[in-house]
Design a protein around this motif. Structure first.
Motif, short mmCIF file in Angstrom:
data_model
loop_
_atom_site.label_atom_id
_atom_site.label_comp_id
_atom_site.label_asym_id
_atom_site.label_seq_id
_atom_site.Cartn_x
_atom_site.Cartn_y
_atom_site.Cartn_z
N TYR A 93 0.81 -1.22 0.00
CA TYR A 93 0.00 0.00 0.00
C TYR A 93 0.85 1.28 0.00
O TYR A 93 0.32 2.38 -0.04
CB TYR A 93 -0.91 0.04 1.24
N SER A 94 2.17 1.13 0.04
CA SER A 94 3.04 2.27 0.35
C SER A 94 3.12 3.32 -0.76
O SER A 94 3.56 4.45 -0.49
CB SER A 94 4.46 1.77 0.68
N LYS A 225 -7.53 0.37 6.78
CA LYS A 225 -6.59 1.22 7.53
C LYS A 225 -5.30 1.41 6.75
O LYS A 225 -4.78 2.53 6.63
CB LYS A 225 -6.32 0.59 8.89
N GLU A 226 -4.75 0.33 6.22
CA GLU A 226 -3.51 0.41 5.43
C GLU A 226 -3.72 1.24 4.17
O GLU A 226 -2.82 1.97 3.74
CB GLU A 226 -3.03 -1.00 5.06
N ILE A 231 -2.42 6.30 1.35
CA ILE A 231 -2.79 7.52 0.62
C ILE A 231 -2.26 8.76 1.33
O ILE A 231 -1.78 9.70 0.69
CB ILE A 231 -4.32 7.61 0.45
N ALA A 232 -2.31 8.76 2.66
CA ALA A 232 -2.02 9.98 3.43
C ALA A 232 -0.55 10.14 3.78
O ALA A 232 -0.07 11.28 3.91
CB ALA A 232 -2.86 9.99 4.70
N VAL A 233 0.17 9.04 3.94
CA VAL A 233 1.55 9.12 4.45
C VAL A 233 2.56 8.80 3.34
O VAL A 233 2.61 7.66 2.87
CB VAL A 233 1.75 8.14 5.63
N THR A 304 -4.65 -1.98 -4.58
CA THR A 304 -4.91 -2.56 -3.26
C THR A 304 -5.29 -4.04 -3.33
O THR A 304 -4.98 -4.81 -2.42
CB THR A 304 -6.01 -1.78 -2.52
N VAL A 305 -5.95 -4.45 -4.41
CA VAL A 305 -6.28 -5.87 -4.57
C VAL A 305 -5.00 -6.70 -4.61
O VAL A 305 -4.89 -7.74 -3.94
CB VAL A 305 -7.11 -6.09 -5.86
#
Length: 515
Positions: A93-94, A225-226, A231-233, A304-305
């Motif tokens: 997700y990074s 959550k991940e 997306i934000a970090v 994400t999948v």
């Protein structure tokens, strides 16, 4: 001087909008009778040039809606989907934050393209033909065609892979390529029924992608959550730099910059009335933003999948477009819908929509740069032939499951990446010129931001270029040839950037004196 420049430009625009003008002899993006009428009442569109734009209208927004959705398809082509799945499988997700901000950058570039088309009534290829010397214009055309061919090969191969998946492997890749080649006839058929019918067809394909990949998202249940943290970090590790460069490089497609400046001319807008131009820019900005939000949603679903299913697994480094569905089926085969075929449907919608818009873009690029007065079916066949012939060769020569296809995809990504400056630099140059844009030229702050974005994208793709050549180029002769080509490439980029500067004028004057 400024008012004189504006008067000259307005006279030019009034001449170009006249149906009896000699300018109508030139190649146009849309004929007058093909354009969508925007006015919603008899007196709408009339009034003082300097009056403020009329109040927001949902009906008008609906009539302006269309070009942005055709534009967003380039953000959803098979090359982007492959970049998404590889980013998810290898980086988890990074890189979602980078995908999000890359889409924002892409939106800013496309809004500049739309601004150019609305304010001038002409598209980027036409304006490049007039702005640059003949040799430079031809060079830009060749670069645009190369980028389009590279994108089209990936898109056609993607469609062919989808057909192979949906047929259970009974239709081979080369046959899928031939079937996909027929999409230009679908395009011609729909185009005869009007712009809105064509836009509706693309809307269905985008909806098909959104539904397909949303179903995959629902069945695999990625970690919410991940996802939000991703997306934000901002997070980037040395092991994921290659995927990060791929995510950014896939977002800006050179042919799409040319395409959007032409698509916005499908609406009847009086370019001599400033309030109507401002109104058009406002509605196009809204619909383009909505379209790219939808494309971002689709890209996030795909990323994400594969992040959920394959991040940290042994299969992560081997996943590609064709075997992705099989990997998904093995991992999630007991879900309500057969995920292999859901993947195939989404991939087919992606490939078909992007190949047809590629044909569309090819028409504008060829017609604008060369001012060809050909019938649309002739230009479609020429444009399609440019891509289909090399694609058939690729389909016959490469094994889609072997490492050679990965090398081919990387080569095509590099081919498109190196063409980005030849679309971005002319675009920023033209929207910054008062002689071209009049009062609608971009401000100093927007110019600075645009050039920073251009420099960022050029550096990112320069990294991709050097990385590719350092791994794939072998031998003294080939290395020397590539080095010479790179020198010429850099010189041409510098020419495009510095051409209208005092530094360039001094250099040319000194050179002419010495000679």
């Amino acid at each position: 001087m400024a008012s004189s420049s504006n008067e000259t430009r307005e006279k030019l625009l009034s001449t170009t909008t006249s149906p009896d003008s000699d300018y109508e002899e030139e190649e146009r993006a849309y004929d007058s009778d093909e354009k969508v009428v925007i006015s919603i009442s008899d007196d709408d569109g009339e009034g003082d040039d300097y009056a403020s734009p009329p109040p927001f209208s949902w009906r008008k927004l609906w009539r302006f809606t269309g070009p942005g959705f055709l534009m967003c398809i380039a953000f959803l082509d098979p090359g982007n989907l492959e970049g998404d799945l590889q980013a998810g499988a290898i980086a988890g997700y990074s890189l979602l934050w980078l995908l999000t901000w890359s889409t924002v950058i892409g939106l800013l570039v496309q809004l500049l393209s739309a601004r150019l088309g609305v304010a001038t009534g002409r598209h980027l290829a036409e304006l490049c033909r007039e702005e640059y010397p003949r040799w430079a214009s031809i060079a830009l055309w060749l670069m645009a065609e190369l980028a389009l061919i590279g994108a089209d090969i990936q898109e056609v191969i993607g469609s062919a892979i989808a057909i192979k998946i949906l047929s259970g492997g009974t239709i081979p890749l080369w046959a899928g390529v031939l079937i996909t080649a027929l999409d230009c006839f679908i395009f011609l058929f729909l185009e005869n029924y009007g712009v809105r019918k064509l836009e509706a067809f693309f809307g269905v394909l985008i909806a098909t992608m959104a539904i397909s990949f949303a179903i995959m998202f629902g069945e695999t249940k990625p970690d919410a959550k991940e996802l939000l943290i991703g997306i934000a970090v901002p997070k980037l590790s040395p092991n994921t730099i290659r995927q990060a460069v791929g995510v950014v490089g896939c977002i800006i497609m050179p042919h799409n910059v040319f395409l959007h400046s032409a698509l916005v001319q499908s609406r009847k807008i009086n370019n001599t009335k400033k309030n109507r131009v401002r109104e058009a820019m406002k509605y196009y900005s809204i619909e383009s933003t909505v379209a790219l939000i939808i494309s971002l949603f689709i890209n996030i679903c795909v990323t994400t999948v594969f992040a959920k299913g394959f991040y940290g697994s042994q299969e992560a480094t081997t996943i590609g477009l064709e075997n992705a569905g099989q990997f998904l089926q093995e991992k999630y085969g007991r879900t309500l819908f057969p995920i292999l075929y859901i993947w195939g449907i989404g991939l087919l919608a992606s490939g078909q929509s992007s190949t047809i818009t590629g044909t569309y873009a090819g028409q504008f690029i060829m017609g604008g740069f060369l001012n060809l007065k050909l019938k649309k079916w002739q230009r479609s066949l020429i444009t399609r032939s440019f891509a289909i012939i090399p694609t058939i060769i690729v389909a016959l020569a490469f094994d889609t499951e072997g490492p050679t296809m990965d090398v081919l995809n990387e080569s095509l990504n590099v081919l498109q990446s190196v063409q980005i400056p030849f679309a971005l630099i002319p675009l920023i140059t033209l929207v910054s010129k008062e002689q071209v844009m009049g009062s609608f030229k971009i401000g100093n702050l927007t110019q600075v931001v645009s050039w920073v974005i251009a420099a960022f994208l050029i550096l990112i793709n320069g990294y991709l270029l050097l990385s590719f050549f350092s791994e794939e180029v072998r031998g003294a002769l080939l290395s020397s040839t590539v080095s010479i080509a790179l020198v010429v490439y850099v010189i041409f980029i510098l020419y495009l950037i510095l051409r209208n500067t005092a530094l360039y004028s001094k250099f040319t004057s000194r050179f002419s004196k010495n000679s």
